[in-house]
Scaffold this active site. Structure first.
Site, short mmCIF file in Angstrom:
data_model
loop_
_atom_site.label_atom_id
_atom_site.label_comp_id
_atom_site.label_asym_id
_atom_site.label_seq_id
_atom_site.Cartn_x
_atom_site.Cartn_y
_atom_site.Cartn_z
N ARG A 198 -8.38 59.30 -16.29
CA ARG A 198 -9.81 59.19 -16.59
C ARG A 198 -10.59 59.37 -15.30
O ARG A 198 -10.19 58.89 -14.25
CB ARG A 198 -10.14 57.81 -17.18
CG ARG A 198 -9.66 57.65 -18.60
CD ARG A 198 -10.05 56.29 -19.15
NE ARG A 198 -9.28 55.22 -18.57
CZ ARG A 198 -9.69 54.42 -17.61
NH1 ARG A 198 -10.91 54.53 -17.13
NH2 ARG A 198 -8.90 53.47 -17.13
N TYR A 234 -7.65 65.63 -20.67
CA TYR A 234 -6.86 64.40 -20.52
C TYR A 234 -7.32 63.32 -21.51
O TYR A 234 -8.52 63.14 -21.73
CB TYR A 234 -6.95 63.86 -19.07
CG TYR A 234 -6.33 62.50 -19.00
CD1 TYR A 234 -4.94 62.36 -18.95
CD2 TYR A 234 -7.09 61.35 -19.08
CE1 TYR A 234 -4.35 61.12 -18.97
CE2 TYR A 234 -6.51 60.10 -19.10
CZ TYR A 234 -5.14 59.99 -19.04
OH TYR A 234 -4.56 58.75 -19.09
N GLY A 235 -6.36 62.55 -22.01
CA GLY A 235 -6.57 61.51 -23.02
C GLY A 235 -7.93 60.82 -23.04
O GLY A 235 -8.77 61.10 -23.88
N LYS A 249 -11.49 55.43 -25.64
CA LYS A 249 -12.33 54.68 -24.70
C LYS A 249 -13.81 54.97 -24.93
O LYS A 249 -14.65 54.08 -24.86
CB LYS A 249 -11.96 55.04 -23.27
CG LYS A 249 -10.51 54.86 -22.93
CD LYS A 249 -10.08 53.42 -23.04
CE LYS A 249 -8.69 53.23 -22.45
NZ LYS A 249 -8.24 51.84 -22.59
N HIS A 303 -11.22 45.54 -24.59
CA HIS A 303 -10.03 46.24 -24.08
C HIS A 303 -8.85 45.28 -24.19
O HIS A 303 -8.40 44.72 -23.19
CB HIS A 303 -10.31 46.63 -22.62
CG HIS A 303 -9.33 47.58 -22.03
ND1 HIS A 303 -9.14 47.69 -20.67
CD2 HIS A 303 -8.49 48.48 -22.59
CE1 HIS A 303 -8.22 48.62 -20.43
NE2 HIS A 303 -7.82 49.10 -21.56
N SER A 317 -6.01 48.57 -17.12
CA SER A 317 -5.09 49.67 -17.35
C SER A 317 -3.81 49.49 -16.54
O SER A 317 -3.86 49.04 -15.39
CB SER A 317 -5.74 50.98 -16.91
OG SER A 317 -6.99 51.08 -17.51
N CYS A 351 -1.28 47.43 -16.68
CA CYS A 351 -0.80 46.09 -16.32
C CYS A 351 0.19 45.59 -17.37
O CYS A 351 0.44 44.39 -17.48
CB CYS A 351 -1.95 45.11 -16.22
SG CYS A 351 -2.81 45.19 -14.66
N ASP A 367 -4.31 48.26 -27.22
CA ASP A 367 -5.33 48.66 -26.23
C ASP A 367 -6.74 48.19 -26.55
O ASP A 367 -7.48 47.84 -25.65
CB ASP A 367 -5.32 50.19 -26.10
CG ASP A 367 -6.04 50.68 -24.85
OD1 ASP A 367 -5.90 50.04 -23.79
OD2 ASP A 367 -6.76 51.69 -24.94
N ARG A 392 2.07 60.14 -20.09
CA ARG A 392 1.83 59.35 -21.30
C ARG A 392 2.67 59.80 -22.48
O ARG A 392 3.11 60.95 -22.54
CB ARG A 392 0.35 59.50 -21.71
CG ARG A 392 -0.64 59.02 -20.67
CD ARG A 392 -0.83 57.55 -20.76
NE ARG A 392 -1.76 57.05 -19.76
CZ ARG A 392 -2.55 56.00 -19.96
NH1 ARG A 392 -2.55 55.36 -21.11
NH2 ARG A 392 -3.34 55.57 -19.00
N GLY A 407 10.02 40.22 -21.56
CA GLY A 407 10.37 39.32 -22.67
C GLY A 407 10.20 37.85 -22.32
O GLY A 407 10.00 37.00 -23.21
N ASN A 419 7.75 36.55 -20.90
CA ASN A 419 6.35 36.13 -21.05
C ASN A 419 6.14 35.30 -22.32
O ASN A 419 5.13 34.61 -22.45
CB ASN A 419 5.42 37.36 -21.06
CG ASN A 419 5.33 37.99 -19.68
OD1 ASN A 419 5.58 37.33 -18.68
ND2 ASN A 419 4.98 39.27 -19.63
C1 OXD Z 1 -6.40 52.95 -19.96
C2 OXD Z 1 -5.70 53.48 -21.15
O1 OXD Z 1 -6.57 53.68 -18.98
O2 OXD Z 1 -5.45 52.69 -22.06
O3 OXD Z 1 -6.79 51.78 -19.98
O4 OXD Z 1 -5.44 54.69 -21.20
MN MN Z 2 -6.51 50.84 -21.86
#
Ligand code: OXD
Ligand code: MN
Length: 589
Positions: free
Chosen positions: A73, A201-202, A210, A230, A252, A254, A277, A374, A499, A501
């Site tokens: 992004r 790109y996505g 988003k 988010h 993003s 994480c 997401d 991705r 796992g 967590n």
């Molecule tokens: C982001 C995604 O960048 O979900 O947060 O693609």
């Molecule tokens: Mn995201």
């Protein structure tokens, strides 16, 4: 008489001048045809839009390579065009709507010449949900058309649903000539309109994600009294079969996708996936908070995904139910025609071509797969999919979990004292940056509710909106913050994550149902170590204590940094946030 939708499409065609206009119906048959078209169409020099992958190893899977300058992004080219700059806030790039439209009109004139214009009618949210929104995106690349079929509920029924109404979210997308100097993602929240050019790109091109479901939807939520967030949505089933639903906001890259389909290490526990997401949160008639996932697919980061880190995602990617699955910018195993990325199970293949299509040399010091490569895959392929995923009302939320990536200072988990303190907890959350957005990797950026790049209006007003939502909840969820990423003196992660967590999730659910107590500290409520279920996992006591250590000097510095951050909000910072910050400062004075 043409409908408003037909008129709008015709106007966009007059501007962009495609060779053909094709209205998608969202069917599988159509997707198969689009894949065939994409396999014959050149995308970037020498590479077709789609390449079929080895069908026995990866059924119905295809590979796509984006332009090397177009792999994440681009927040600096993303604008939110409210009438007034102050409405966009310091958290957004702003351009006046007329100026933005003039610029985009110039760039878009004839941009689809020689190409097909695809018209994609889709819903964000299940069509039966009162919270779902009808949308139409135009694009000029088969990759986006097929990706949108996976990520949304695309159907010609949406055209009937819109009928003669003006009330649909519009998206106009063209890859243009992939020129980064002519790349913009413009949002017009007052018109529910997104206009994107120059990127395939996505996050820049799949406008339902988003752009609509967060930036535009957050503005709709502000006007209509709900929240677009988010967040992951998941159900946690205990050994007695009780399921509690939680949402988790993490920036993003994480580990949101891993968390959404976590395989618990505690016996008898199960996790059910609702979304990985985005969550739309509404106040129910019963005064509880309800969440729906507006999306229908996962657009997840490939590197690091394996049977060890996320076995359920690996199963999802191999499931072969909903057609098709896409891989973007991974490496390719030349001998087997399979996608490959760093962290995938098994030995590294001998011969790889990298994400740019060149033979990969393991001594080059580069990654074979792009760090932000991705997969795009349907939710309905997921073996841990919650049976509530299509519930039109959504799922009732017991806990809201916020988090960031902090190597120091911030504990594994902390509970807010109340809703207002929880909003502060979310507002002060920060994260060390990753590769999902173009920017300096490693630098700390405060990222309230992980929404900094996605909140479509002034972040001060956004925090005020959260406070207002809290006032309408007669049974508010508890609010927590987590940090899986604290490291020891050797720089190793202290908490094993993945796992494991579930142990932290279990404590939060136990807190939400009043089964365990907590220890009061100035930064919030921390677990008594005895209440964290550590059966079968050995972490030395002193390390556990370190995970929850509150270092007064560190926190004094933290408070100064939060104050500095809040200062940027000017007079839009809600008083309650300044009060919470002052309380924290006083506790460490
Ligand atoms: C982001 C995604 O960048 O979900 O947060 O693609
Ligand atoms: Mn995201």
């Amino acid at each position: 008489m043409p409908t408003p939708l037909e008129k709008w499409v015709e106007q966009q065609a007059q501007l962009t001048k495609p060779d053909k206009i094709y209205w998608c119906d969202g069917s599988e048959e159509e997707a198969r045809t689009l894949m065939q078209i994409g396999m014959q169409e050149e995308n970037i020099e020498g590479t077709p839009v789609f390449q079929a992958l080895n069908p026995s190893a990866w059924p119905d899977a295809y590979f796509h390579r984006s332009h090397p300058s177009d792999v994440a992004r681009t927040e600096h080219l993303t604008f939110v065009c409210h009438k007034e700059k102050v409405t966009a806030g310091h958290n957004n790039n702003w351009m006046a709507p007329d100026e933005a439209k003039a610029l985009m009109t110039k760039l878009s004139d004839g941009c689809m010449k020689g190409r097909t214009m695809y018209v994609l009618p889709y819903m964000m949210g299940h069509p039966d949900s009162p919270y779902a929104k009808a949308c139409v995106q135009i694009t000029d690349i088969s990759y986006v058309a097929v990706s949108m079929r996976i990520m949304t509920r695309m159907s010609k029924k949406v055209v009937e649903k819109i009928g003669n109404s003006e009330n649909f979210v519009r998206g106009l997308h063209s890859v243009g000539d992939f020129d980064v100097n002519k790349r913009f993602v413009m949002h017009f929240p007052e018109e529910n309109f997104v206009w994107s050019i120059g990127s395939g790109y996505g996050g820049n091109a799949l406008l339902g994600k988003k752009c609509f479901s967060l930036r535009i939807a957050s503005c709709q939520g502000y006007r209509e009294g709900w929240l677009a967030e988010h967040m992951v949505i998941l159900g946690i089933e205990d050994p007695q079969g009780n399921i509690s639903y939680v949402t988790v906001a993490l920036p993003s890259a994480c580990g949101k996708t891993n968390l959404a389909m976590l395989q618990p290490t505690l016996p008898g526990y199960k996790v059910w996936t609702v979304g990985d997401d985005i969550a739309w949160l509404n106040v129910g008639k019963d005064g509880r908070l309800y969440a729906i996932n507006p999306e229908a697919g996962f657009f997840g980061v490939a590197p690091g995904t394996s049977m060890k880190t996320n076995p359920n995602m690996m199963r999802t990617l191999h499931a072969n139910k909903f057609y098709p699955t896409l891989f973007t910018n991974t490496a390719l195993n030349v001998e087997t025609n399979e996608p490959w990325w760093e962290g995938l199970d098994g030995p590294r293949p001998e011969k790889l071509i990298d994400w740019q299509g060149k033979p990969w040399d393991q001594n080059s010091g580069t990654k074979a797969a792009h760090p932000n490569s991705r997969f795009t895959v349907s939710l309905y392929n997921c073996p841990t999919l919650s049976k509530e995923v299509d519930n039109p009302q959504g799922v009732p939320i017991s806990a809201i979990i916020l988090g960031g990536r902090r190597t120091q200072r911030v504990p594994l988990v902390v509970e807010a004292f109340d809703w207002q303190n929880g909003v502060f907890l979310g507002a002060r959350t920060g994260s060390e940056m990753t590769a999902a957005a173009a920017g300096q990797v490693g630098a700390l950026r405060r990222d309230p509710m992980a929404m900094l790049p996605f909140c479509g209006y002034n972040m001060g007003d956004y925090l005020a909106h959260w406070l207002k939502i809290g006032q309408r909840l007669t049974h508010p969820p508890k609010i927590f913050a987590v940090n899986w990423f604290r490291v020891d003196d050797q720089g190793e992660f202290v908490w094993p994550g993945f796992g494991e967590n579930i142990r932290v999730l279990k404590w939060m659910i136990d807190r939400a149902s009043g089964r365990v107590g907590a220890r009061q500290t100035p930064i919030g409520l921390l677990p008594e170590l005895k209440d964290l279920d550590m059966a079968g996992l050995h972490i030395p006591q002193e390390k556990m204590e370190k995970l929850f250590a509150v270092d007064p000097d560190g926190w004094r510095e933290e408070v100064r940094d939060i104050e500095k951050f809040f200062h940027e909000f000017g007079d839009r910072l809600p008083k309650a946030m300044a009060e919470e910050c002052a309380k924290l400062a006083k506790a460490f004075a």
